[in-house]
Design a protein around this motif. Structure first.
Motif, PDB file in Angstrom:
ATOM      1  N   LYS A 179       4.549  -1.917  -9.536  1.00  0.00           N
ATOM      2  CA  LYS A 179       3.570  -1.703  -8.462  1.00  0.00           C
ATOM      3  C   LYS A 179       3.580  -2.837  -7.469  1.00  0.00           C
ATOM      4  O   LYS A 179       3.520  -2.616  -6.243  1.00  0.00           O
ATOM      5  CB  LYS A 179       2.178  -1.538  -9.076  1.00  0.00           C
ATOM      6  CG  LYS A 179       1.050  -1.377  -8.091  1.00  0.00           C
ATOM      7  CD  LYS A 179      -0.274  -1.267  -8.822  1.00  0.00           C
ATOM      8  CE  LYS A 179      -1.444  -1.171  -7.864  1.00  0.00           C
ATOM      9  NZ  LYS A 179      -2.744  -1.065  -8.571  1.00  0.00           N
ATOM     10  N   HIS A 180       3.662  -4.054  -7.939  1.00  0.00           N
ATOM     11  CA  HIS A 180       3.632  -5.226  -7.057  1.00  0.00           C
ATOM     12  C   HIS A 180       5.021  -5.782  -6.764  1.00  0.00           C
ATOM     13  O   HIS A 180       5.139  -6.854  -6.172  1.00  0.00           O
ATOM     14  CB  HIS A 180       2.759  -6.316  -7.677  1.00  0.00           C
ATOM     15  CG  HIS A 180       1.308  -5.944  -7.747  1.00  0.00           C
ATOM     16  ND1 HIS A 180       0.445  -6.027  -6.671  1.00  0.00           N
ATOM     17  CD2 HIS A 180       0.574  -5.457  -8.788  1.00  0.00           C
ATOM     18  CE1 HIS A 180      -0.760  -5.633  -7.027  1.00  0.00           C
ATOM     19  NE2 HIS A 180      -0.719  -5.277  -8.310  1.00  0.00           N
ATOM     20  N   LYS A 181       6.059  -5.024  -7.132  1.00  0.00           N
ATOM     21  CA  LYS A 181       7.447  -5.402  -6.841  1.00  0.00           C
ATOM     22  C   LYS A 181       7.723  -6.847  -7.305  1.00  0.00           C
ATOM     23  O   LYS A 181       8.235  -7.670  -6.541  1.00  0.00           O
ATOM     24  CB  LYS A 181       7.732  -5.272  -5.350  1.00  0.00           C
ATOM     25  CG  LYS A 181       7.455  -3.894  -4.778  1.00  0.00           C
ATOM     26  CD  LYS A 181       8.334  -2.835  -5.394  1.00  0.00           C
ATOM     27  CE  LYS A 181       8.199  -1.494  -4.676  1.00  0.00           C
ATOM     28  NZ  LYS A 181       6.852  -0.895  -4.864  1.00  0.00           N
ATOM     29  N   ILE A 182       7.402  -7.121  -8.543  1.00  0.00           N
ATOM     30  CA  ILE A 182       7.548  -8.469  -9.083  1.00  0.00           C
ATOM     31  C   ILE A 182       8.961  -8.625  -9.643  1.00  0.00           C
ATOM     32  O   ILE A 182       9.423  -7.796 -10.451  1.00  0.00           O
ATOM     33  CB  ILE A 182       6.493  -8.730 -10.168  1.00  0.00           C
ATOM     34  CG1 ILE A 182       5.089  -8.694  -9.541  1.00  0.00           C
ATOM     35  CG2 ILE A 182       6.738 -10.067 -10.874  1.00  0.00           C
ATOM     36  CD1 ILE A 182       3.965  -8.717 -10.549  1.00  0.00           C
ATOM     37  N   ASP A 183       9.635  -9.684  -9.231  1.00  0.00           N
ATOM     38  CA  ASP A 183      10.986  -9.953  -9.710  1.00  0.00           C
ATOM     39  C   ASP A 183      10.983 -10.817 -10.969  1.00  0.00           C
ATOM     40  O   ASP A 183      11.745 -10.557 -11.905  1.00  0.00           O
ATOM     41  CB  ASP A 183      11.802 -10.650  -8.613  1.00  0.00           C
ATOM     42  CG  ASP A 183      12.013  -9.757  -7.405  1.00  0.00           C
ATOM     43  OD1 ASP A 183      12.419  -8.603  -7.581  1.00  0.00           O
ATOM     44  OD2 ASP A 183      11.767 -10.234  -6.265  1.00  0.00           O
ATOM     45  N   LYS A 203      -2.928  -5.748  -2.053  1.00  0.00           N
ATOM     46  CA  LYS A 203      -3.515  -4.432  -1.881  1.00  0.00           C
ATOM     47  C   LYS A 203      -3.620  -3.729  -3.234  1.00  0.00           C
ATOM     48  O   LYS A 203      -2.781  -3.918  -4.119  1.00  0.00           O
ATOM     49  CB  LYS A 203      -2.665  -3.605  -0.931  1.00  0.00           C
ATOM     50  CG  LYS A 203      -2.629  -4.158   0.494  1.00  0.00           C
ATOM     51  CD  LYS A 203      -1.754  -3.294   1.386  1.00  0.00           C
ATOM     52  CE  LYS A 203      -1.703  -3.843   2.805  1.00  0.00           C
ATOM     53  NZ  LYS A 203      -0.844  -3.008   3.677  1.00  0.00           N
ATOM     54  N   SER A 204      -4.658  -2.936  -3.345  1.00  0.00           N
ATOM     55  CA  SER A 204      -4.851  -2.201  -4.597  1.00  0.00           C
ATOM     56  C   SER A 204      -3.748  -1.184  -4.831  1.00  0.00           C
ATOM     57  O   SER A 204      -3.435  -0.824  -5.985  1.00  0.00           O
ATOM     58  CB  SER A 204      -6.210  -1.493  -4.588  1.00  0.00           C
ATOM     59  OG  SER A 204      -6.287  -0.607  -3.467  1.00  0.00           O
ATOM     60  N   SER A 205      -3.140  -0.705  -3.749  1.00  0.00           N
ATOM     61  CA  SER A 205      -2.046   0.262  -3.874  1.00  0.00           C
ATOM     62  C   SER A 205      -0.723  -0.381  -4.220  1.00  0.00           C
ATOM     63  O   SER A 205       0.253   0.319  -4.501  1.00  0.00           O
ATOM     64  CB  SER A 205      -1.898   1.061  -2.564  1.00  0.00           C
ATOM     65  OG  SER A 205      -1.640   0.169  -1.472  1.00  0.00           O
ATOM     66  N   GLY A 206      -0.685  -1.717  -4.142  1.00  0.00           N
ATOM     67  CA  GLY A 206       0.553  -2.403  -4.482  1.00  0.00           C
ATOM     68  C   GLY A 206       1.253  -2.935  -3.244  1.00  0.00           C
ATOM     69  O   GLY A 206       0.752  -2.862  -2.110  1.00  0.00           O
ATOM     70  N   TYR A 207       2.448  -3.485  -3.470  1.00  0.00           N
ATOM     71  CA  TYR A 207       3.229  -4.103  -2.393  1.00  0.00           C
ATOM     72  C   TYR A 207       4.008  -3.031  -1.652  1.00  0.00           C
ATOM     73  O   TYR A 207       4.672  -2.174  -2.266  1.00  0.00           O
ATOM     74  CB  TYR A 207       4.178  -5.142  -2.973  1.00  0.00           C
ATOM     75  CG  TYR A 207       5.092  -5.782  -1.942  1.00  0.00           C
ATOM     76  CD1 TYR A 207       4.576  -6.620  -0.970  1.00  0.00           C
ATOM     77  CD2 TYR A 207       6.454  -5.529  -1.980  1.00  0.00           C
ATOM     78  CE1 TYR A 207       5.410  -7.213  -0.031  1.00  0.00           C
ATOM     79  CE2 TYR A 207       7.299  -6.113  -1.045  1.00  0.00           C
ATOM     80  CZ  TYR A 207       6.769  -6.950  -0.074  1.00  0.00           C
ATOM     81  OH  TYR A 207       7.607  -7.516   0.855  1.00  0.00           O
ATOM     82  N   GLU A 208       3.906  -3.050  -0.321  1.00  0.00           N
ATOM     83  CA  GLU A 208       4.622  -2.114   0.534  1.00  0.00           C
ATOM     84  C   GLU A 208       5.552  -2.893   1.446  1.00  0.00           C
ATOM     85  O   GLU A 208       5.151  -3.896   2.043  1.00  0.00           O
ATOM     86  CB  GLU A 208       3.632  -1.292   1.371  1.00  0.00           C
ATOM     87  CG  GLU A 208       2.697  -0.423   0.529  1.00  0.00           C
ATOM     88  CD  GLU A 208       1.686   0.316   1.389  1.00  0.00           C
ATOM     89  OE1 GLU A 208       1.731   0.120   2.631  1.00  0.00           O
ATOM     90  OE2 GLU A 208       0.864   1.058   0.839  1.00  0.00           O
ATOM     91  N   VAL A 227      -3.910 -11.530  -6.668  1.00  0.00           N
ATOM     92  CA  VAL A 227      -4.211 -10.239  -7.292  1.00  0.00           C
ATOM     93  C   VAL A 227      -5.511 -10.398  -8.064  1.00  0.00           C
ATOM     94  O   VAL A 227      -5.585 -11.182  -9.018  1.00  0.00           O
ATOM     95  CB  VAL A 227      -3.078  -9.794  -8.232  1.00  0.00           C
ATOM     96  CG1 VAL A 227      -3.445  -8.475  -8.914  1.00  0.00           C
ATOM     97  CG2 VAL A 227      -1.775  -9.658  -7.458  1.00  0.00           C
ATOM     98  N   ARG A 228      -6.537  -9.657  -7.649  1.00  0.00           N
ATOM     99  CA  ARG A 228      -7.827  -9.709  -8.326  1.00  0.00           C
ATOM    100  C   ARG A 228      -7.826  -8.778  -9.533  1.00  0.00           C
ATOM    101  O   ARG A 228      -7.125  -7.766  -9.558  1.00  0.00           O
ATOM    102  CB  ARG A 228      -8.942  -9.309  -7.362  1.00  0.00           C
ATOM    103  CG  ARG A 228      -9.160 -10.313  -6.246  1.00  0.00           C
ATOM    104  CD  ARG A 228     -10.131  -9.802  -5.202  1.00  0.00           C
ATOM    105  NE  ARG A 228      -9.544  -8.735  -4.396  1.00  0.00           N
ATOM    106  CZ  ARG A 228     -10.102  -8.213  -3.307  1.00  0.00           C
ATOM    107  NH1 ARG A 228     -11.286  -8.672  -2.887  1.00  0.00           N
ATOM    108  NH2 ARG A 228      -9.500  -7.250  -2.639  1.00  0.00           N
TER     109      ARG A 228
END
Length: 365
Positions: free
Chosen positions: A150-154, A39-44, A136-137
């Motif tokens: 934003k994407h909650k990347i670990d 999602k463009s808003s990021g990971y929820e 992710v585009r």
């Protein structure tokens, strides 16, 4: 109390069972459906995203809290080297959600070079890779703290070779310093640059093949003279192929004729040996024909013995020496009698023979 405990324990067991079912359903859904776009808003997520260390991630996390690993790239002409890198990133931890960032055409052409596949084609290639969970585009060239949050990347997965680009010696240097980098191994012997090099090296072959398939010279960006040259070469190749096919067929025919002739020669030799053997058995020195002749000669001799010829002495010497018991012949009878009535012989020496006979008579008297 015991009932409540069992109830609470049962409820916890149901939650764990549902979580494990969701965990099992994820890979099955990924095999049946393409990966989802981020999602463009990021990971929820309903679960608070807490920071993980590499040690915690390697020990394993709950089913509802997978380790979010990010891998980015261009992924032009998606090949086995790309897939193998993503497989390593997916399996770096026991419970991993793999997010793949793909850079757009505009950014790639600006910072790296022209691509063969468009960005939409590259997005779809990644979505249909079995190891990918999210795509992710229009991914950034350099990862910022805002993008990671934003994407909650670990963790970020990439090969450990420093990637020099955009004026930096290594675009992943700050990720490595933050302890968020996990290394993968490159696959030697294949890359997008290698594939493009093959196409450039065999340019004439690919152009001629596509002309045969129906592509126009304008679509292939080929000039008029080169188009005619390629088509003439195609005709020459067709003629060569036809000649080669005829040669192969003729070789096969000659080979079959040779096989047949060899078979006929072998059969003729066998028949000739058989005929010669039968002939020798019949007409040889010890053959049946000589045996038959010998036996027939013996039978004829037994039935009709041979008679002695006239005037020839007897074949038996005893018969010539032993006189007959009935005859009392005198020595005079052994001499040939003279016949007065016989006509005088005209042969030479007649007179001497007559004189000898008269002398013999006188001597007897």
């Amino acid at each position: 109390m015991a009932g409540r405990r069992r109830g609470r324990g049962g409820g916890g067991g149901v939650q764990q069972q549902q979580a494990s079912q969701k965990q099992r359903a994820g890979p099955r859904r990924a095999l049946r459906e393409p990966a989802a776009f981020a999602k463009s808003s990021g990971y929820e997520s309903d679960v608070p995203h807490e920071k993980l260390t590499i040690a915690q991630a390697r020990r394993g996390t709950p089913a509802h809290r997978p380790v979010r690993v990010y891998a980015d790239g261009i992924f032009d002409l998606f090949h086995s080297g790309h897939a193998r890198a993503l497989m390593q990133a997916k399996n770096v931890f026991p419970n991993t959600c793999l997010i793949v960032g793909v850079c757009s055409d505009e950014l790639t052409h600006k910072l790296k070079g022209y691509t063969v596949m468009t960005e939409d084609e590259r997005y779809e290639a990644l979505r249909h890779c079995r190891y990918v969970d999210e795509v992710v585009r229009d991914a950034p060239w350099t990862l910022s703290a805002e993008f990671l949050s934003k994407h909650k990347i670990d963790f970020v997965a990439h090969d450990d070779i420093p990637y020099t680009s955009a004026g930096s010696d290594d675009v992943y240097k700050h990720i490595k310093e933050a302890g968020m980098f996990v290394a993968t191994q490159r696959t030697e012997g294949i890359s997008t640059s290698d594939l493009i090099t093959r196409i450039v090296r065999n340019y004439d072959i690919y152009v001629r093949r596509n002309l045969q398939r129906g592509y126009t010279a304008q679509e292939l960006n080929v000039g008029f003279i080169n188009e005619k040259r390629y088509r003439l070469q195609n005709q020459v190749d067709k003629m060569k192929e036809t000649v080669r096919t005829v040669e192969e067929k003729s070789k096969h025919f000659v080979y079959r004729v040779e096989e047949k002739s060899q078979d006929l020669i072998h059969k003729w030799e066998e028949k000739s040996r058989e005929f010669i053997g039968n002939f020798l058995e019949l007409f040889g020195p010890d053959g049946a024909w000589h045996v038959i002749q010998e036996r027939s000669g013996r039978m004829l001799q037994a039935l009709s013995p041979y008679s002695s010829p006239r005037g020839s002495p007897s074949s038996s010497p005893t018969r010539a020496r032993s006189p007959s018991p009935d005859s009392s012949a005198s020595p005079a009878s052994l001499s040939p009698p003279s016949s007065p009535s016989s006509p005088p012989s005209r042969k030479k020496g007649t007179r001497s023979s007559v004189k000898a006979a008269s002398t013999y008579r006188r001597h007897e008297q």
